[in-house]
Design a protein around this motif. Structure first.
Motif, PDB file in Angstrom:
ATOM      1  N   UNK A 126      -5.329  12.662  -3.339  1.00  0.00           N
ATOM      2  CA  UNK A 126      -6.466  14.118  -2.982  1.00  0.00           C
ATOM      3  C   UNK A 126      -6.271  15.270  -2.295  1.00  0.00           C
ATOM      4  N   UNK A 127      -4.596  15.359  -2.638  1.00  0.00           N
ATOM      5  CA  UNK A 127      -4.778  17.218  -2.534  1.00  0.00           C
ATOM      6  C   UNK A 127      -4.694  17.811  -3.496  1.00  0.00           C
ATOM      7  N   UNK A 128      -5.260  18.693  -3.763  1.00  0.00           N
ATOM      8  CA  UNK A 128      -5.773  19.306  -5.095  1.00  0.00           C
ATOM      9  C   UNK A 128      -3.792  20.073  -5.440  1.00  0.00           C
ATOM     10  N   UNK A 129      -3.919  21.234  -4.660  1.00  0.00           N
ATOM     11  CA  UNK A 129      -2.319  22.104  -5.058  1.00  0.00           C
ATOM     12  C   UNK A 129      -1.668  22.845  -3.721  1.00  0.00           C
ATOM     13  N   UNK A 130      -0.884  21.945  -3.744  1.00  0.00           N
ATOM     14  CA  UNK A 130      -0.180  21.984  -1.764  1.00  0.00           C
ATOM     15  C   UNK A 130      -1.089  21.129  -0.986  1.00  0.00           C
ATOM     16  N   UNK A 131      -0.396  21.091   0.038  1.00  0.00           N
ATOM     17  CA  UNK A 131      -0.664  20.015   1.218  1.00  0.00           C
ATOM     18  C   UNK A 131       0.108  19.061   1.474  1.00  0.00           C
ATOM     19  N   UNK A 132       0.357  18.456   2.826  1.00  0.00           N
ATOM     20  CA  UNK A 132       1.774  17.489   3.090  1.00  0.00           C
ATOM     21  C   UNK A 132       0.643  15.983   2.841  1.00  0.00           C
ATOM     22  N   UNK A 133       1.866  15.427   2.972  1.00  0.00           N
ATOM     23  CA  UNK A 133       2.034  14.046   3.155  1.00  0.00           C
ATOM     24  C   UNK A 133       2.586  12.933   4.112  1.00  0.00           C
ATOM     25  N   UNK A 134       2.247  12.766   4.871  1.00  0.00           N
ATOM     26  CA  UNK A 134       2.736  12.501   6.553  1.00  0.00           C
ATOM     27  C   UNK A 134       2.919  10.711   6.088  1.00  0.00           C
ATOM     28  N   UNK A 135       4.517  10.561   6.546  1.00  0.00           N
ATOM     29  CA  UNK A 135       4.465   8.859   6.482  1.00  0.00           C
ATOM     30  C   UNK A 135       5.290   8.691   7.630  1.00  0.00           C
ATOM     31  N   UNK A 136       4.351   8.302   9.327  1.00  0.00           N
ATOM     32  CA  UNK A 136       5.612   7.837  10.617  1.00  0.00           C
ATOM     33  C   UNK A 136       5.534   6.584  10.427  1.00  0.00           C
ATOM     34  N   UNK A 187       2.008   4.841   9.840  1.00  0.00           N
ATOM     35  CA  UNK A 187       0.535   6.061   9.704  1.00  0.00           C
ATOM     36  C   UNK A 187       1.104   7.211   8.486  1.00  0.00           C
ATOM     37  N   UNK A 188       0.419   6.564   7.753  1.00  0.00           N
ATOM     38  CA  UNK A 188       0.180   7.546   6.751  1.00  0.00           C
ATOM     39  C   UNK A 188      -0.807   9.009   6.497  1.00  0.00           C
ATOM     40  N   UNK A 189      -0.489   9.874   6.397  1.00  0.00           N
ATOM     41  CA  UNK A 189      -2.236  10.738   6.028  1.00  0.00           C
ATOM     42  C   UNK A 189      -1.181  12.141   5.689  1.00  0.00           C
ATOM     43  N   UNK A 190      -2.853  12.421   4.715  1.00  0.00           N
ATOM     44  CA  UNK A 190      -2.411  13.810   4.092  1.00  0.00           C
ATOM     45  C   UNK A 190      -3.523  14.805   4.865  1.00  0.00           C
ATOM     46  N   UNK A 191      -3.142  16.521   3.580  1.00  0.00           N
ATOM     47  CA  UNK A 191      -3.823  17.414   4.340  1.00  0.00           C
ATOM     48  C   UNK A 191      -5.303  17.355   3.065  1.00  0.00           C
ATOM     49  N   UNK A 192      -5.371  16.169   2.106  1.00  0.00           N
ATOM     50  CA  UNK A 192      -5.908  16.317   0.890  1.00  0.00           C
ATOM     51  C   UNK A 192      -7.851  16.788   1.330  1.00  0.00           C
ATOM     52  N   UNK A 193      -8.802  16.271   0.512  1.00  0.00           N
ATOM     53  CA  UNK A 193      -9.965  16.914   0.564  1.00  0.00           C
ATOM     54  C   UNK A 193     -11.099  16.203   2.037  1.00  0.00           C
ATOM     55  N   UNK A 194     -10.055  14.428   1.747  1.00  0.00           N
ATOM     56  CA  UNK A 194     -11.157  13.705   2.830  1.00  0.00           C
ATOM     57  C   UNK A 194     -11.780  13.232   2.402  1.00  0.00           C
ATOM     58  N   UNK A 195     -12.866  11.961   3.247  1.00  0.00           N
ATOM     59  CA  UNK A 195     -13.422  10.452   2.647  1.00  0.00           C
ATOM     60  C   UNK A 195     -14.718  11.449   3.791  1.00  0.00           C
ATOM     61  N   UNK A 196     -15.557  11.437   3.032  1.00  0.00           N
ATOM     62  CA  UNK A 196     -17.000  11.713   3.323  1.00  0.00           C
ATOM     63  C   UNK A 196     -17.620  10.418   3.971  1.00  0.00           C
ATOM     64  N   UNK A 197     -18.720  10.963   5.543  1.00  0.00           N
ATOM     65  CA  UNK A 197     -18.890   9.363   6.321  1.00  0.00           C
ATOM     66  C   UNK A 197     -19.617   8.702   5.295  1.00  0.00           C
ATOM     67  N   UNK A 198     -20.324   8.921   4.061  1.00  0.00           N
ATOM     68  CA  UNK A 198     -21.255   7.849   3.500  1.00  0.00           C
ATOM     69  C   UNK A 198     -20.471   6.586   2.927  1.00  0.00           C
ATOM     70  N   UNK A 232     -10.158  17.767   5.817  1.00  0.00           N
ATOM     71  CA  UNK A 232      -9.400  18.139   6.735  1.00  0.00           C
ATOM     72  C   UNK A 232      -7.930  17.108   5.868  1.00  0.00           C
ATOM     73  N   UNK A 233      -8.664  15.935   5.591  1.00  0.00           N
ATOM     74  CA  UNK A 233      -7.780  15.024   5.402  1.00  0.00           C
ATOM     75  C   UNK A 233      -8.272  13.537   6.076  1.00  0.00           C
ATOM     76  N   UNK A 234      -7.333  12.693   5.899  1.00  0.00           N
ATOM     77  CA  UNK A 234      -7.421  11.207   5.559  1.00  0.00           C
ATOM     78  C   UNK A 234      -6.087  10.956   6.204  1.00  0.00           C
ATOM     79  N   UNK A 235      -5.783   9.768   7.045  1.00  0.00           N
ATOM     80  CA  UNK A 235      -5.677   9.078   8.007  1.00  0.00           C
ATOM     81  C   UNK A 235      -5.231   7.537   8.198  1.00  0.00           C
ATOM     82  N   UNK A 236      -4.936   6.969   7.614  1.00  0.00           N
ATOM     83  CA  UNK A 236      -4.519   5.432   7.329  1.00  0.00           C
ATOM     84  C   UNK A 236      -3.226   4.990   8.074  1.00  0.00           C
TER      85      UNK A 236
END
Length: 141
Positions: free
Chosen positions: A55-65, A77-88, A131-135
């Protein structure tokens, strides 16, 4: 569980480095042993990390808490600063064969969901486009 998270992150380190993605972890030191299937949990982590990296093109942060969630539960909690998922698309991410990727099978998150349920856990996905996604996974401890 701590070792499992750290070893699975090591498995995706090279892919993250290739895309200049920083990996951050915050792991509560008091959480050690949790009864779970390590192979299945590894499958969850790898699937979520690889989705985040893709989900991240070049650069960004992958977080695992990893933290406690009350007395008898843990929260991952696993999150990224990628393109995110469309609401639909957000409500369909756990549906088998649903994918927005050109080469995806649509089975990854469906399998993740099934494994979490088999561990009597809960999973939720939050995302903002651009903005990204958080699972968030909550499991009995």
């Amino acid at each position: 569980i701590r070792d499992l998270i750290q070893s699975s992150l090591k498995m995706v380190e090279a892919q993250a480095r290739e895309k200049n993605i920083e990996i951050k972890t915050t792991i509560a030191p008091e959480i050690d042993t949790v009864l779970l299937d390590p192979d299945r949990m590894n499958q969850i982590f790898l699937n979520l990390y690889l989705n985040a990296i893709q989900a991240m093109d070049e650069g960004g942060v992958l977080t695992a808490d990893l933290s406690r969630d009350g007395v008898k539960k843990i929260k991952i909690v696993i999150s990224d600063t990628g393109k995110g998922i469309a609401r639909k698309d957000l409500g369909k991410v756990f549906d088998p064969y649903y994918t927005t990727k050109p080469s995806g099978t649509g089975l990854g998150l469906a399998i993740v969901h099934r494994i979490v349920e088999a561990h009597q856990g809960e999973i939720k996905v939050e995302s903002k486009e651009g903005k990204g996604t958080t699972v968030t996974i909550v499991l009995p401890a």
